[in-house]
Write a protein that holds these residues in place. Structure first.
Motif, PDB file in Angstrom:
ATOM      1  N   ALA A   1       0.816  -1.217   0.000  1.00  0.00           N
ATOM      2  CA  ALA A   1       0.000   0.000   0.000  1.00  0.00           C
ATOM      3  C   ALA A   1       0.845   1.259   0.000  1.00  0.00           C
ATOM      4  N   LEU A   2       2.132   1.139   0.242  1.00  0.00           N
ATOM      5  CA  LEU A   2       3.019   2.298   0.302  1.00  0.00           C
ATOM      6  C   LEU A   2       3.646   2.641  -1.047  1.00  0.00           C
ATOM      7  N   ILE A   3       3.389   1.825  -2.066  1.00  0.00           N
ATOM      8  CA  ILE A   3       3.919   2.096  -3.402  1.00  0.00           C
ATOM      9  C   ILE A   3       3.276   3.376  -3.925  1.00  0.00           C
ATOM     10  N   PRO A   4       4.092   4.305  -4.419  1.00  0.00           N
ATOM     11  CA  PRO A   4       3.523   5.559  -4.935  1.00  0.00           C
ATOM     12  C   PRO A   4       2.487   5.304  -6.042  1.00  0.00           C
ATOM     13  N   ARG A   5       1.366   6.005  -5.950  1.00  0.00           N
ATOM     14  CA  ARG A   5       0.253   5.946  -6.902  1.00  0.00           C
ATOM     15  C   ARG A   5      -0.428   4.569  -6.962  1.00  0.00           C
ATOM     16  N   LYS A   6      -0.289   3.754  -5.933  1.00  0.00           N
ATOM     17  CA  LYS A   6      -0.922   2.437  -5.885  1.00  0.00           C
ATOM     18  C   LYS A   6      -2.338   2.578  -5.361  1.00  0.00           C
ATOM     19  N   ARG A   7      -3.302   2.014  -6.073  1.00  0.00           N
ATOM     20  CA  ARG A   7      -4.690   2.024  -5.625  1.00  0.00           C
ATOM     21  C   ARG A   7      -4.945   0.803  -4.756  1.00  0.00           C
ATOM     22  N   VAL A   8      -5.510   1.035  -3.582  1.00  0.00           N
ATOM     23  CA  VAL A   8      -5.838  -0.089  -2.707  1.00  0.00           C
ATOM     24  C   VAL A   8      -7.332  -0.387  -2.708  1.00  0.00           C
TER      25      VAL A   8
END
Length: 148
Positions: free
Chosen positions: A88-95
């Motif tokens: 969830a900490l990946i930049p621009r990652k949608r959760v």
């Protein structure tokens, strides 16, 4: 907001064990995204090591409000009911997926009306339509005489 308040206000269960969280292959990220990811990860790890918000802010530059949002993102579950964890900490990652709440209001002369999520709203409103589309598209047979 202290660690205790975030954890006690939600029902997270065993998701707090960050050693069991899924990890991220950072090799595919750009150099800037890797730096952002590592900063975020360090902040979350420091938080669960009971470091103060001030210490976390000095070490990573992440403010307590953003840290709280990141932790809540990490503790959410994906479609397979696994905790998002460090992914969830990946930049621009949608959760979570986009969910439209109301129908789009478009005018006849409007060239590009915003219709994001309108089709999923239609299928959510009429689940029989979703089933019929799936049956036709994936050619799922529902006739009992075909199943032997």
């Amino acid at each position: 907001m202290t660690k205790r308040k975030i954890i006690e206000n939600e029902n997270f269960g065993s998701t707090i064990d960050i050693s069991s969280w899924p990890t991220v292959l950072v090799d595919n990220l750009s150099e800037d995204d890797q730096i952002t990811y590592y900063n975020r990860r360090k902040a979350v790890e420091m938080y669960f090591q009971n470091k103060t918000h001030h210490e976390i802010n000095i070490a990573t530059g992440i403010h307590r409000n953003n840290l709280t949002k990141m932790i809540k993102r990490c503790l959410q579950t994906d479609s397979e009911n696994n905790v998002w964890g460090f992914r969830a900490l990946i930049p621009r990652k949608r959760v979570s997926s986009y969910k439209r709440e109301s129908l789009p209001k478009s005018k006849l002369n409007e060239p590009n009306p915003n219709k994001n999520g309108a089709f999923n709203l239609l299928l959510d409103t009429y689940p029989d339509l979703r089933d019929e589309i799936h049956r036709l598209f994936f050619k799922q047979k529902t006739d009992l005489h075909l199943i032997q």
